[in-house]
Scaffold this motif. Structure first.
Motif, PDB file in Angstrom:
ATOM      1  N   ALA A 129       0.819  -1.212   0.000  1.00 20.21           N
ATOM      2  CA  ALA A 129       0.000   0.000   0.000  1.00 20.21           C
ATOM      3  C   ALA A 129       0.855   1.265   0.000  1.00 20.21           C
ATOM      4  CB  ALA A 129      -0.937  -0.002   1.210  1.00 20.21           C
ATOM      5  N   LEU A 130       1.852   1.309   0.871  1.00 21.40           N
ATOM      6  CA  LEU A 130       2.613   2.549   1.054  1.00 21.40           C
ATOM      7  C   LEU A 130       3.773   2.686   0.076  1.00 21.40           C
ATOM      8  CD1 LEU A 130       2.667   2.668   4.965  1.00 21.40           C
ATOM      9  CD2 LEU A 130       1.078   3.789   3.389  1.00 21.40           C
ATOM     10  N   ILE A 131       4.548   1.613  -0.066  1.00 24.66           N
ATOM     11  CA  ILE A 131       5.733   1.700  -0.918  1.00 24.66           C
ATOM     12  C   ILE A 131       5.376   1.564  -2.395  1.00 24.66           C
ATOM     13  CG2 ILE A 131       8.016   0.747  -1.407  1.00 24.66           C
ATOM     14  CD1 ILE A 131       7.746   2.080   1.344  1.00 24.66           C
ATOM     15  N   VAL A 132       4.619   0.505  -2.712  1.00 25.83           N
ATOM     16  CA  VAL A 132       4.338   0.243  -4.128  1.00 25.83           C
ATOM     17  C   VAL A 132       3.268   1.186  -4.671  1.00 25.83           C
ATOM     18  CG1 VAL A 132       3.654  -1.478  -5.826  1.00 25.83           C
ATOM     19  CG2 VAL A 132       5.019  -2.170  -3.844  1.00 25.83           C
ATOM     20  N   VAL A 133       2.096   1.214  -4.023  1.00 22.16           N
ATOM     21  CA  VAL A 133       0.993   2.014  -4.564  1.00 22.16           C
ATOM     22  C   VAL A 133       1.240   3.508  -4.397  1.00 22.16           C
ATOM     23  CG1 VAL A 133      -1.478   2.523  -4.399  1.00 22.16           C
ATOM     24  CG2 VAL A 133      -0.671   0.157  -4.228  1.00 22.16           C
ATOM     25  N   VAL A 134       1.541   3.939  -3.171  1.00 22.54           N
ATOM     26  CA  VAL A 134       1.671   5.381  -2.915  1.00 22.54           C
ATOM     27  C   VAL A 134       2.944   5.954  -3.535  1.00 22.54           C
ATOM     28  CG1 VAL A 134       1.908   7.162  -1.138  1.00 22.54           C
ATOM     29  CG2 VAL A 134       0.275   5.291  -0.824  1.00 22.54           C
ATOM     30  N   LEU A 135       4.092   5.344  -3.240  1.00 22.90           N
ATOM     31  CA  LEU A 135       5.351   5.920  -3.718  1.00 22.90           C
ATOM     32  C   LEU A 135       5.611   5.615  -5.197  1.00 22.90           C
ATOM     33  CD1 LEU A 135       7.770   5.367  -0.690  1.00 22.90           C
ATOM     34  CD2 LEU A 135       6.480   7.410  -1.331  1.00 22.90           C
ATOM     35  N   MET A 136       5.565   4.344  -5.572  1.00 25.44           N
ATOM     36  CA  MET A 136       5.912   3.988  -6.950  1.00 25.44           C
ATOM     37  C   MET A 136       4.854   4.485  -7.935  1.00 25.44           C
ATOM     38  SD  MET A 136       7.454   0.124  -6.576  1.00 25.44           S
ATOM     39  CE  MET A 136       8.675  -0.301  -5.335  1.00 25.44           C
ATOM     40  N   TYR A 137       3.592   4.131  -7.668  1.00 25.79           N
ATOM     41  CA  TYR A 137       2.549   4.521  -8.603  1.00 25.79           C
ATOM     42  C   TYR A 137       2.132   5.974  -8.429  1.00 25.79           C
ATOM     43  CZ  TYR A 137       2.035  -0.031 -10.691  1.00 25.79           C
ATOM     44  OH  TYR A 137       2.278  -1.194 -11.419  1.00 25.79           O
ATOM     45  N   GLY A 138       2.342   6.522  -7.247  1.00 25.46           N
ATOM     46  CA  GLY A 138       2.079   7.945  -7.073  1.00 25.46           C
ATOM     47  C   GLY A 138       2.954   8.777  -7.994  1.00 25.46           C
ATOM     48  N   ARG A 139       4.215   8.397  -8.121  1.00 31.18           N
ATOM     49  CA  ARG A 139       5.133   9.088  -9.039  1.00 31.18           C
ATOM     50  C   ARG A 139       4.652   8.946 -10.480  1.00 31.18           C
ATOM     51  NH1 ARG A 139       8.956   7.232 -12.325  1.00 31.18           N
ATOM     52  NH2 ARG A 139       8.653   5.105 -11.537  1.00 31.18           N
ATOM     53  N   LEU A 140       4.240   7.737 -10.851  1.00 29.13           N
ATOM     54  CA  LEU A 140       3.755   7.523 -12.213  1.00 29.13           C
ATOM     55  C   LEU A 140       2.465   8.298 -12.487  1.00 29.13           C
ATOM     56  CD1 LEU A 140       4.230   3.721 -13.008  1.00 29.13           C
ATOM     57  CD2 LEU A 140       5.522   5.651 -13.892  1.00 29.13           C
ATOM     58  N   ALA A 141       1.579   8.345 -11.497  1.00 24.42           N
ATOM     59  CA  ALA A 141       0.310   9.045 -11.689  1.00 24.42           C
ATOM     60  C   ALA A 141       0.528  10.535 -11.901  1.00 24.42           C
ATOM     61  CB  ALA A 141      -0.606   8.804 -10.492  1.00 24.42           C
ATOM     62  N   LEU A 142       1.502  11.103 -11.215  1.00 20.58           N
ATOM     63  CA  LEU A 142       1.796  12.521 -11.396  1.00 20.58           C
ATOM     64  C   LEU A 142       2.308  12.796 -12.806  1.00 20.58           C
ATOM     65  CD1 LEU A 142       3.489  13.398  -7.985  1.00 20.58           C
ATOM     66  CD2 LEU A 142       1.207  14.086  -8.768  1.00 20.58           C
ATOM     67  N   ALA A 143       3.104  11.869 -13.328  1.00 13.59           N
ATOM     68  CA  ALA A 143       3.691  12.065 -14.655  1.00 13.59           C
ATOM     69  C   ALA A 143       2.759  11.629 -15.776  1.00 13.59           C
ATOM     70  CB  ALA A 143       5.013  11.307 -14.752  1.00 13.59           C
ATOM     71  N   GLY A 201      -3.793   2.850 -17.662  1.00 12.21           N
ATOM     72  CA  GLY A 201      -2.941   1.737 -17.273  1.00 12.21           C
ATOM     73  C   GLY A 201      -2.215   1.952 -15.962  1.00 12.21           C
ATOM     74  N   VAL A 202      -1.934   3.211 -15.631  1.00 14.74           N
ATOM     75  CA  VAL A 202      -1.286   3.508 -14.351  1.00 14.74           C
ATOM     76  C   VAL A 202      -2.189   3.074 -13.199  1.00 14.74           C
ATOM     77  CG1 VAL A 202      -0.461   5.361 -12.838  1.00 14.74           C
ATOM     78  CG2 VAL A 202       0.074   5.412 -15.281  1.00 14.74           C
ATOM     79  N   TYR A 203      -3.471   3.358 -13.327  1.00 15.81           N
ATOM     80  CA  TYR A 203      -4.410   3.067 -12.243  1.00 15.81           C
ATOM     81  C   TYR A 203      -4.766   1.579 -12.178  1.00 15.81           C
ATOM     82  CZ  TYR A 203      -4.616   8.062 -12.825  1.00 15.81           C
ATOM     83  OH  TYR A 203      -4.258   9.379 -12.939  1.00 15.81           O
ATOM     84  N   SER A 204      -4.893   0.939 -13.328  1.00 13.23           N
ATOM     85  CA  SER A 204      -5.163  -0.500 -13.305  1.00 13.23           C
ATOM     86  C   SER A 204      -3.938  -1.266 -12.812  1.00 13.23           C
ATOM     87  CB  SER A 204      -5.588  -0.998 -14.688  1.00 13.23           C
ATOM     88  OG  SER A 204      -4.585  -0.757 -15.656  1.00 13.23           O
ATOM     89  N   GLY A 205      -2.728  -0.771 -13.146  1.00  8.87           N
ATOM     90  CA  GLY A 205      -1.511  -1.398 -12.627  1.00  8.87           C
ATOM     91  C   GLY A 205      -1.411  -1.238 -11.124  1.00  8.87           C
ATOM     92  N   ALA A 206      -1.739  -0.040 -10.634  1.00  2.92           N
ATOM     93  CA  ALA A 206      -1.732   0.187  -9.185  1.00  2.92           C
ATOM     94  C   ALA A 206      -2.768  -0.693  -8.500  1.00  2.92           C
ATOM     95  CB  ALA A 206      -2.005   1.655  -8.889  1.00  2.92           C
ATOM     96  N   ALA A 207      -3.892  -0.939  -9.179  1.00  5.10           N
ATOM     97  CA  ALA A 207      -4.953  -1.759  -8.588  1.00  5.10           C
ATOM     98  C   ALA A 207      -4.482  -3.186  -8.333  1.00  5.10           C
ATOM     99  CB  ALA A 207      -6.182  -1.758  -9.501  1.00  5.10           C
ATOM    100  N   GLU A 208      -3.654  -3.733  -9.232  1.00  2.00           N
ATOM    101  CA  GLU A 208      -3.130  -5.084  -9.012  1.00  2.00           C
ATOM    102  C   GLU A 208      -2.326  -5.149  -7.719  1.00  2.00           C
ATOM    103  OE1 GLU A 208      -2.643  -6.703 -13.604  1.00  2.00           O
ATOM    104  OE2 GLU A 208      -0.923  -5.780 -12.589  1.00  2.00           O
ATOM    105  N   GLN A 209      -1.543  -4.108  -7.469  1.00  2.00           N
ATOM    106  CA  GLN A 209      -0.721  -4.084  -6.257  1.00  2.00           C
ATOM    107  C   GLN A 209      -1.563  -3.788  -5.018  1.00  2.00           C
ATOM    108  OE1 GLN A 209       2.546  -4.966  -6.946  1.00  2.00           O
ATOM    109  NE2 GLN A 209       1.671  -5.125  -9.004  1.00  2.00           N
ATOM    110  N   LEU A 210      -2.561  -2.903  -5.179  1.00  4.48           N
ATOM    111  CA  LEU A 210      -3.453  -2.596  -4.059  1.00  4.48           C
ATOM    112  C   LEU A 210      -4.248  -3.826  -3.644  1.00  4.48           C
ATOM    113  CD1 LEU A 210      -4.682  -0.532  -2.116  1.00  4.48           C
ATOM    114  CD2 LEU A 210      -6.323   0.079  -3.923  1.00  4.48           C
ATOM    115  N   ALA A 211      -4.614  -4.666  -4.610  1.00 10.89           N
ATOM    116  CA  ALA A 211      -5.349  -5.884  -4.285  1.00 10.89           C
ATOM    117  C   ALA A 211      -4.534  -6.790  -3.378  1.00 10.89           C
ATOM    118  CB  ALA A 211      -5.732  -6.626  -5.567  1.00 10.89           C
TER     119      ALA A 211
END
Length: 272
Positions: free
Chosen positions: A99-113, A119-129
């Motif tokens: 939740a914190l490292i993968v979704v927030v930090l890794m995908y948070g950076r991707l979502a900003l860019a 695909g950014v959000y569906s990719g984050a969803a796999e990790q959030l699951a």
């Protein structure tokens, strides 16, 4: 393309209400979840790289060393989920990491860019699951107040419901990538099954979020993930056994089977 139950006991030496969970009659969802996480960790160690669902920049300092460390963590934590004495804290560690490292930090950076790319959000969803599964396993095993356990379980269920919606949306946004994954011999067409499974994800997500036929939806979603392994991921692996991405997709789908099963079992306890 993309389950543990038992009744709570109330025990406390100080008179406070604490939940301990009896050994469940069935804990297969935990087992599959743990095996999936272990497989993801083992792949990190074999390839010396993060799995494809964890977008760490190539230029990140000491990236290979960090990948080995993360792989070892996932392997140990996944194994620890398999034992009741260590399941709670192993699951909590996995939930926090994903939740914190993968979704927030890794995908948070991707979502900003790349905020406009679905695909950014569906990719984050796999990790959030995966994080949601860990949270539910923690709530079912930790010696915590029953009300808190129920709240954490519902948070995990809701998070997984949102993930299912995003999985389904990805089928529609990326039908050009989804349809070719369906076996050509499966009637009536590849596009039909691409849309059908997308609708299935969305319907399951709505059911889990609203609580209407939620357990049935989670059971059917579990079965659908199993079918993805049999019809899509394993055949791809057999055809290209040296492909790191395909290995990762198989391991991730195994973990998602476990998560869906965990959600179904948690909904059984809740009577939904």
């Amino acid at each position: 393309m993309r389950g543990d139950h038992g009744l709570p006991n109330f025990t406390s030496q100080s008179g406070a209400k604490i939940m301990t969970v009896e050994k469940p009659a069935m804990a297969f969802g935990w087992r599959v979840y743990g095996l999936g996480v272990m497989a993801l960790g083992a792949l990190c160690l074999v390839w010396g790289n993060f799995d494809s669902g964890q977008p760490v920049p190539k230029t990140f300092p000491d990236r290979t060393v960090l990948a080995y460390a993360v792989g070892a963590f996932m392997l140990v934590a996944g194994a620890a989920v398999e034992w009741r004495r260590t399941a709670a804290w192993a699951a909590a560690a996995l939930a926090a990491y994903y939740a914190l490292i993968v979704v927030v930090l890794m995908y948070g950076r991707l979502a900003l860019a790349h905020y406009s790319e679905f695909g950014v959000y569906s990719g984050a969803a796999e990790q959030l699951a995966v994080a949601a599964g860990g949270l539910i396993v923690y709530a079912a095993n930790a010696e915590i107040d029953t009300a808190l356990a129920a709240r954490l379980t519902r948070v995990g269920q809701m998070a997984f419901g949102v993930c299912a919606l995003l999985f389904g949306g990805a089928h529609f946004f990326y039908m050009n990538l989804t349809a070719p994954l369906v076996p050509k011999w499966l009637p009536p067409s590849q596009e039909f099954w691409g849309y059908a499974t997308g609708i299935g994800h969305i319907a399951a997500g709505i059911a889990i979020l609203t609580g209407m036929w939620a357990r049935l939806a989670a059971i059917l979603l579990t079965a659908m993930f199993v079918s993805f392994t049999l019809l899509v991921h394993l055949p791809m692996l057999i055809a290209d056994p040296s492909n790191h991405f395909i290995w990762t997709e198989n391991a991730l789908n195994l973990a998602l089977i476990g998560v869906a099963w965990i959600v179904a079992d948690s909904l059984a306890r809740a009577g939904r």
